[in-house]
Scaffold this motif. Sequence first.
Motif, PDB file in Angstrom:
ATOM      1  N   ASP A 143      61.110 -21.774  83.163  1.00 38.30           N
ATOM      2  CA  ASP A 143      59.696 -22.087  83.384  1.00 38.30           C
ATOM      3  C   ASP A 143      58.807 -21.322  82.409  1.00 38.30           C
ATOM      4  O   ASP A 143      57.785 -21.836  81.954  1.00 38.30           O
ATOM      5  CB  ASP A 143      59.289 -21.754  84.822  1.00 38.30           C
ATOM      6  CG  ASP A 143      59.990 -22.637  85.845  1.00 38.30           C
ATOM      7  OD1 ASP A 143      60.485 -23.729  85.473  1.00 38.30           O
ATOM      8  OD2 ASP A 143      60.041 -22.230  87.022  1.00 38.30           O
ATOM      9  N   ILE A 144      59.194 -20.099  82.091  1.00 42.69           N
ATOM     10  CA  ILE A 144      58.421 -19.287  81.140  1.00 42.69           C
ATOM     11  C   ILE A 144      58.421 -19.952  79.767  1.00 42.69           C
ATOM     12  O   ILE A 144      57.377 -20.049  79.118  1.00 42.69           O
ATOM     13  CB  ILE A 144      58.991 -17.856  81.056  1.00 42.69           C
ATOM     14  CG1 ILE A 144      58.776 -17.130  82.383  1.00 42.69           C
ATOM     15  CG2 ILE A 144      58.369 -17.092  79.897  1.00 42.69           C
ATOM     16  CD1 ILE A 144      59.478 -15.786  82.478  1.00 42.69           C
ATOM     17  N   ILE A 145      59.566 -20.438  79.353  1.00 39.62           N
ATOM     18  CA  ILE A 145      59.663 -21.085  78.042  1.00 39.62           C
ATOM     19  C   ILE A 145      58.821 -22.365  78.019  1.00 39.62           C
ATOM     20  O   ILE A 145      58.231 -22.707  76.985  1.00 39.62           O
ATOM     21  CB  ILE A 145      61.131 -21.369  77.685  1.00 39.62           C
ATOM     22  CG1 ILE A 145      61.882 -20.047  77.513  1.00 39.62           C
ATOM     23  CG2 ILE A 145      61.234 -22.207  76.412  1.00 39.62           C
ATOM     24  CD1 ILE A 145      63.373 -20.195  77.439  1.00 39.62           C
ATOM     25  N   MET A 146      58.730 -23.049  79.146  1.00 35.05           N
ATOM     26  CA  MET A 146      57.931 -24.271  79.198  1.00 35.05           C
ATOM     27  C   MET A 146      56.435 -23.979  79.099  1.00 35.05           C
ATOM     28  O   MET A 146      55.662 -24.854  78.724  1.00 35.05           O
ATOM     29  CB  MET A 146      58.260 -25.079  80.449  1.00 35.05           C
ATOM     30  CG  MET A 146      59.641 -25.678  80.378  1.00 35.05           C
ATOM     31  SD  MET A 146      60.140 -26.884  81.634  1.00 35.05           S
ATOM     32  CE  MET A 146      59.090 -26.627  82.990  1.00 35.05           C
ATOM     33  N   VAL A 147      56.013 -22.767  79.403  1.00 35.06           N
ATOM     34  CA  VAL A 147      54.605 -22.390  79.248  1.00 35.06           C
ATOM     35  C   VAL A 147      54.218 -22.498  77.775  1.00 35.06           C
ATOM     36  O   VAL A 147      53.162 -23.030  77.433  1.00 35.06           O
ATOM     37  CB  VAL A 147      54.359 -20.955  79.762  1.00 35.06           C
ATOM     38  CG1 VAL A 147      52.986 -20.449  79.353  1.00 35.06           C
ATOM     39  CG2 VAL A 147      54.525 -20.897  81.272  1.00 35.06           C
ATOM     40  N   ASP A 148      55.093 -22.005  76.895  1.00 36.09           N
ATOM     41  CA  ASP A 148      54.836 -22.040  75.452  1.00 36.09           C
ATOM     42  C   ASP A 148      56.165 -21.790  74.751  1.00 36.09           C
ATOM     43  O   ASP A 148      56.818 -20.770  75.003  1.00 36.09           O
ATOM     44  CB  ASP A 148      53.815 -20.962  75.076  1.00 36.09           C
ATOM     45  CG  ASP A 148      53.389 -21.032  73.626  1.00 36.09           C
ATOM     46  OD1 ASP A 148      54.267 -20.984  72.737  1.00 36.09           O
ATOM     47  OD2 ASP A 148      52.173 -21.116  73.380  1.00 36.09           O
TER      48      ASP A 148
ATOM     49  N   PRO B  92      61.321 -17.056  71.009  1.00 39.71           N
ATOM     50  CA  PRO B  92      61.715 -16.004  70.050  1.00 39.71           C
ATOM     51  C   PRO B  92      61.443 -14.596  70.570  1.00 39.71           C
ATOM     52  O   PRO B  92      62.191 -13.664  70.254  1.00 39.71           O
ATOM     53  CB  PRO B  92      60.851 -16.295  68.823  1.00 39.71           C
ATOM     54  CG  PRO B  92      60.449 -17.725  68.949  1.00 39.71           C
ATOM     55  CD  PRO B  92      60.385 -17.999  70.430  1.00 39.71           C
ATOM     56  N   ILE B  93      60.410 -14.428  71.372  1.00 37.70           N
ATOM     57  CA  ILE B  93      60.113 -13.111  71.947  1.00 37.70           C
ATOM     58  C   ILE B  93      61.255 -12.698  72.868  1.00 37.70           C
ATOM     59  O   ILE B  93      61.732 -11.558  72.812  1.00 37.70           O
ATOM     60  CB  ILE B  93      58.777 -13.132  72.720  1.00 37.70           C
ATOM     61  CG1 ILE B  93      57.619 -13.415  71.758  1.00 37.70           C
ATOM     62  CG2 ILE B  93      58.563 -11.816  73.471  1.00 37.70           C
ATOM     63  CD1 ILE B  93      56.303 -13.709  72.445  1.00 37.70           C
ATOM     64  N   LEU B  94      61.701 -13.621  73.704  1.00 34.32           N
ATOM     65  CA  LEU B  94      62.812 -13.323  74.616  1.00 34.32           C
ATOM     66  C   LEU B  94      64.084 -13.024  73.838  1.00 34.32           C
ATOM     67  O   LEU B  94      64.800 -12.069  74.152  1.00 34.32           O
ATOM     68  CB  LEU B  94      63.031 -14.499  75.575  1.00 34.32           C
ATOM     69  CG  LEU B  94      61.908 -14.761  76.572  1.00 34.32           C
ATOM     70  CD1 LEU B  94      62.166 -16.053  77.339  1.00 34.32           C
ATOM     71  CD2 LEU B  94      61.742 -13.602  77.535  1.00 34.32           C
TER      72      LEU B  94
ATOM     73  N   ALA C 263      54.892  -8.083  75.820  1.00 27.28           N
ATOM     74  CA  ALA C 263      55.021  -8.833  74.564  1.00 27.28           C
ATOM     75  C   ALA C 263      54.681 -10.307  74.782  1.00 27.28           C
ATOM     76  O   ALA C 263      53.964 -10.915  73.978  1.00 27.28           O
ATOM     77  CB  ALA C 263      56.434  -8.677  74.003  1.00 27.28           C
ATOM     78  N   ILE C 264      55.176 -10.867  75.873  1.00 27.52           N
ATOM     79  CA  ILE C 264      54.900 -12.280  76.174  1.00 27.52           C
ATOM     80  C   ILE C 264      53.416 -12.491  76.432  1.00 27.52           C
ATOM     81  O   ILE C 264      52.796 -13.401  75.866  1.00 27.52           O
ATOM     82  CB  ILE C 264      55.732 -12.754  77.386  1.00 27.52           C
ATOM     83  CG1 ILE C 264      57.216 -12.798  77.031  1.00 27.52           C
ATOM     84  CG2 ILE C 264      55.240 -14.125  77.871  1.00 27.52           C
ATOM     85  CD1 ILE C 264      58.127 -12.990  78.225  1.00 27.52           C
ATOM     86  N   ASN C 265      52.846 -11.676  77.293  1.00 26.90           N
ATOM     87  CA  ASN C 265      51.446 -11.865  77.660  1.00 26.90           C
ATOM     88  C   ASN C 265      50.494 -11.521  76.520  1.00 26.90           C
ATOM     89  O   ASN C 265      49.436 -12.148  76.384  1.00 26.90           O
ATOM     90  CB  ASN C 265      51.116 -11.122  78.953  1.00 26.90           C
ATOM     91  CG  ASN C 265      51.741 -11.820  80.148  1.00 26.90           C
ATOM     92  OD1 ASN C 265      51.673 -13.039  80.268  1.00 26.90           O
ATOM     93  ND2 ASN C 265      52.350 -11.059  81.035  1.00 26.90           N
ATOM     94  N   ASP C 266      50.858 -10.578  75.667  1.00 27.45           N
ATOM     95  CA  ASP C 266      50.064 -10.304  74.469  1.00 27.45           C
ATOM     96  C   ASP C 266      50.065 -11.518  73.553  1.00 27.45           C
ATOM     97  O   ASP C 266      49.042 -11.890  72.979  1.00 27.45           O
ATOM     98  CB  ASP C 266      50.584  -9.071  73.724  1.00 27.45           C
ATOM     99  CG  ASP C 266      50.242  -7.770  74.405  1.00 27.45           C
ATOM    100  OD1 ASP C 266      49.476  -7.767  75.390  1.00 27.45           O
ATOM    101  OD2 ASP C 266      50.760  -6.719  73.960  1.00 27.45           O
TER     102      ASP C 266
END
Length: 67
Positions: free
Chosen positions: A11-16, A21-23, A58-61
């Motif tokens: 679901d996180i990847i589907m956000v953007d 790559p961050i993960l 990192a994701i939220n930034d």
Amino acid sequence: MTVTADMIIGDIIMVDEGIAPILMNSGLHCLGGAMASGESLAEACVVHGLDCEAVLKAINDYLASKA
């Protein structure tokens, strides 16, 4: 949108898609696997010995930089 530790990786990847790559750079390489569809970010970080707060930051930034 803000990503939280209890969200499922898929679901996180589907956000953007730019989150993938961050993960991967954080040490979570199995993004397309079965675990990504059922494992939360917090669970994946524990399994891989990662600092979940650092990954979340990192994701939220990244997401904030696009807003």
